[in-house]
Design a protein around this motif. Sequence first.
Motif, PDB file in Angstrom:
ATOM      1  N   PRO A 190      18.582  75.122 102.036  1.00 31.21           N
ATOM      2  CA  PRO A 190      19.320  73.866 102.209  1.00 31.21           C
ATOM      3  C   PRO A 190      18.538  72.911 103.096  1.00 31.21           C
ATOM      4  CG  PRO A 190      20.751  75.770 102.565  1.00 31.21           C
ATOM      5  CD  PRO A 190      19.354  76.294 102.485  1.00 31.21           C
ATOM      6  N   VAL A 191      18.718  71.629 102.855  1.00 29.69           N
ATOM      7  CA  VAL A 191      18.053  70.610 103.670  1.00 29.69           C
ATOM      8  C   VAL A 191      18.452  70.787 105.133  1.00 29.69           C
ATOM      9  CG1 VAL A 191      17.928  68.133 104.132  1.00 29.69           C
ATOM     10  CG2 VAL A 191      17.867  68.975 101.772  1.00 29.69           C
ATOM     11  N   GLY A 192      17.461  70.712 106.028  1.00 27.81           N
ATOM     12  CA  GLY A 192      17.707  70.772 107.466  1.00 27.81           C
ATOM     13  C   GLY A 192      17.946  72.149 108.027  1.00 27.81           C
ATOM     14  N   SER A 193      17.714  73.204 107.223  1.00 28.11           N
ATOM     15  CA  SER A 193      18.091  74.551 107.643  1.00 28.11           C
ATOM     16  C   SER A 193      16.898  75.388 108.092  1.00 28.11           C
ATOM     17  CB  SER A 193      18.805  75.269 106.494  1.00 28.11           C
ATOM     18  OG  SER A 193      17.889  75.576 105.450  1.00 28.11           O
ATOM     19  N   ILE A 194      17.222  76.599 108.528  1.00 29.74           N
ATOM     20  CA  ILE A 194      16.243  77.621 108.900  1.00 29.74           C
ATOM     21  C   ILE A 194      16.496  78.838 108.019  1.00 29.74           C
ATOM     22  CG2 ILE A 194      15.420  79.169 110.718  1.00 29.74           C
ATOM     23  CD1 ILE A 194      16.456  77.071 112.744  1.00 29.74           C
ATOM     24  N   GLY A 195      15.437  79.333 107.378  1.00 26.68           N
ATOM     25  CA  GLY A 195      15.556  80.510 106.532  1.00 26.68           C
ATOM     26  C   GLY A 195      14.773  81.679 107.087  1.00 26.68           C
ATOM     27  N   VAL A 196      15.240  82.892 106.760  1.00 29.80           N
ATOM     28  CA  VAL A 196      14.584  84.124 107.184  1.00 29.80           C
ATOM     29  C   VAL A 196      13.869  84.739 105.992  1.00 29.80           C
ATOM     30  CG1 VAL A 196      14.953  86.478 108.034  1.00 29.80           C
ATOM     31  CG2 VAL A 196      16.296  84.589 108.964  1.00 29.80           C
ATOM     32  N   PHE A 197      12.637  85.189 106.224  1.00 28.65           N
ATOM     33  CA  PHE A 197      11.888  85.943 105.222  1.00 28.65           C
ATOM     34  C   PHE A 197      11.451  87.266 105.848  1.00 28.65           C
ATOM     35  CE2 PHE A 197      11.643  81.617 103.819  1.00 28.65           C
ATOM     36  CZ  PHE A 197      11.671  81.684 102.435  1.00 28.65           C
ATOM     37  N   THR A 198      11.661  88.345 105.092  1.00 30.79           N
ATOM     38  CA  THR A 198      11.320  89.681 105.568  1.00 30.79           C
ATOM     39  C   THR A 198      10.273  90.310 104.652  1.00 30.79           C
ATOM     40  OG1 THR A 198      12.957  90.885 104.256  1.00 30.79           O
ATOM     41  CG2 THR A 198      13.720  89.891 106.330  1.00 30.79           C
ATOM     42  N   SER A 199       9.914  91.536 104.936  1.00 28.90           N
ATOM     43  CA  SER A 199       8.954  92.240 104.090  1.00 28.90           C
ATOM     44  C   SER A 199       9.460  92.417 102.669  1.00 28.90           C
ATOM     45  CB  SER A 199       8.604  93.599 104.705  1.00 28.90           C
ATOM     46  OG  SER A 199       9.765  94.386 104.865  1.00 28.90           O
ATOM     47  N   ASP A 200      10.773  92.296 102.453  1.00 30.17           N
ATOM     48  CA  ASP A 200      11.328  92.386 101.101  1.00 30.17           C
ATOM     49  C   ASP A 200      10.929  91.205 100.229  1.00 30.17           C
ATOM     50  OD1 ASP A 200      12.756  94.817 101.358  1.00 30.17           O
ATOM     51  OD2 ASP A 200      14.401  93.798 102.372  1.00 30.17           O
ATOM     52  N   THR A 244       1.772  82.437 103.205  1.00 30.50           N
ATOM     53  CA  THR A 244       1.718  83.254 102.007  1.00 30.50           C
ATOM     54  C   THR A 244       1.248  84.647 102.385  1.00 30.50           C
ATOM     55  OG1 THR A 244       0.886  83.318  99.726  1.00 30.50           O
ATOM     56  CG2 THR A 244      -0.677  82.670 101.444  1.00 30.50           C
ATOM     57  N   GLY A 245       1.304  85.569 101.452  1.00 32.99           N
ATOM     58  CA  GLY A 245       0.874  86.933 101.727  1.00 32.99           C
ATOM     59  C   GLY A 245       2.014  87.799 102.212  1.00 32.99           C
ATOM     60  N   PRO A 246       1.814  89.121 102.221  1.00 37.01           N
ATOM     61  CA  PRO A 246       2.884  90.051 102.610  1.00 37.01           C
ATOM     62  C   PRO A 246       3.282  89.893 104.071  1.00 37.01           C
ATOM     63  CG  PRO A 246       0.787  91.203 102.385  1.00 37.01           C
ATOM     64  CD  PRO A 246       0.554  89.825 101.876  1.00 37.01           C
ATOM     65  N   ILE A 247       4.552  90.126 104.329  1.00 43.03           N
ATOM     66  CA  ILE A 247       5.080  90.127 105.699  1.00 43.03           C
ATOM     67  C   ILE A 247       5.163  91.576 106.147  1.00 43.03           C
ATOM     68  CG2 ILE A 247       7.061  89.549 107.148  1.00 43.03           C
ATOM     69  CD1 ILE A 247       7.727  87.352 105.091  1.00 43.03           C
ATOM     70  N   PRO A 248       4.484  91.960 107.228  1.00 46.95           N
ATOM     71  CA  PRO A 248       4.502  93.367 107.654  1.00 46.95           C
ATOM     72  C   PRO A 248       5.912  93.827 108.010  1.00 46.95           C
ATOM     73  CG  PRO A 248       2.752  92.145 108.776  1.00 46.95           C
ATOM     74  CD  PRO A 248       3.620  91.135 108.093  1.00 46.95           C
ATOM     75  N   ALA A 249       6.191  95.080 107.743  1.00 43.99           N
ATOM     76  CA  ALA A 249       7.460  95.664 108.172  1.00 43.99           C
ATOM     77  C   ALA A 249       7.577  95.521 109.686  1.00 43.99           C
ATOM     78  CB  ALA A 249       7.526  97.127 107.767  1.00 43.99           C
TER      79      ALA A 249
END
Length: 402
Positions: A190-200, A244-249
């Motif tokens: 969403p506009v103006g938001s913060i998102g979380v990205f994990t190793s998944d 970009t690229g994998p996010i470590p566990a």
Amino acid sequence: MKTVLRCAVALVLAVGPAGLVASPVRAEAAPGWAELAPGVGYRELTVSTPHGDARVYAVRADLRGPGVRADLLFPGAVAARAPLTRLAGARGAVAAVNGDFFDISEEQHPGVAATGAASGPAVYRGRALKAAVPQAQRFGWWPPPGSTDQDVLGVGVDGVARLGRLVLRGHLLAASGVWPLGGLNQYALPVGSIGVFTSDWGEVSRARAACGNDESRSAPCTADTWEVTVRRGRVAAVSATPGTGPIPAGSTVLLGREAGARVLAGLPVGTPVAVDYRLASGEPVPFRFALGAYRLLRGGAAPAGLDTTAVEPRSAVGLAAGGRVLTLLSTDGREGTSTGLTLTELAEAVRDLGCPDGVYLDGGASATLVARDRATGELTVRNHLDHGQERPVPNALGIFAG
């Protein structure tokens, strides 16, 4: 409308209930269900419609049977796709149907690659994999009134299938404040938001999450972004552009756009932070797995406003016996003489198979149903595919036995 189809537990001879838009559809079933495994059957049938005959391929699974269960299939990352035969074969599924709509094309955003990630929420083995993108950023048909981007089909820890909604609840906490999270492993924020990205999430660039807006998927990408990597409860790295690229566990990446970017820019390396999130269903029984799906039937009635004109290959899942019996189905529609179905006709076909509740999944070239031959053990596609090719998909619903 008289029907002669038997699914799971009942023979239905009825006129369509209120709320289901009537059309002259007649279904003629092949005799009986062929057993794929104890508690799992397969059949093919023809649905006659005003625009021609459609072939429908169905798998029925009684989740009350010993060893019979359903589960989410996915390639091991949210932002990844694979053919359904590969997804089902790798897990030893008896049968499977393709799943949620997904991010398939980014022609409006030059230089930004499509992620392949599903649009709706997903839960796997009780763990939140992803949340829903904003409705305007979804691919596929606009949902009927009353549906939302958070609608899912899943099976609870009690082994019962049900329809529900999964809403992201989460926060970023720092000494300077508390901010709500707007996304979890999503291709659009969403506009103006913060998102979380994990190793998944996988290896795909996170740049697509800053494209489009809350009204249009095709709106330009914003350059007003900031990314923070959190490890061991502290900010470990920062960047002005999505990575970009994998996010470590053990690591968590926070991506902010517009106002969210300015919040993250105020958290320098070394800042203590905490991130919490969950997918809330509001139901007393949590989902063991779930995937995004649009509502097609509830209590035998289709939602008002369900499409009556667009004819396409379709995939759907019906629920019977209080969620203890699942019927997976897919159709032909772009090859040979078999036509597809409108959503209204799809709802009627699911109901005529004895299933009072149901959802529809991604269709068109994604519509695929696979099942094993009990004699040979071979896993094959049962419906006729667009151009004879399996389209790789981000997730699917698999049936297991034994």
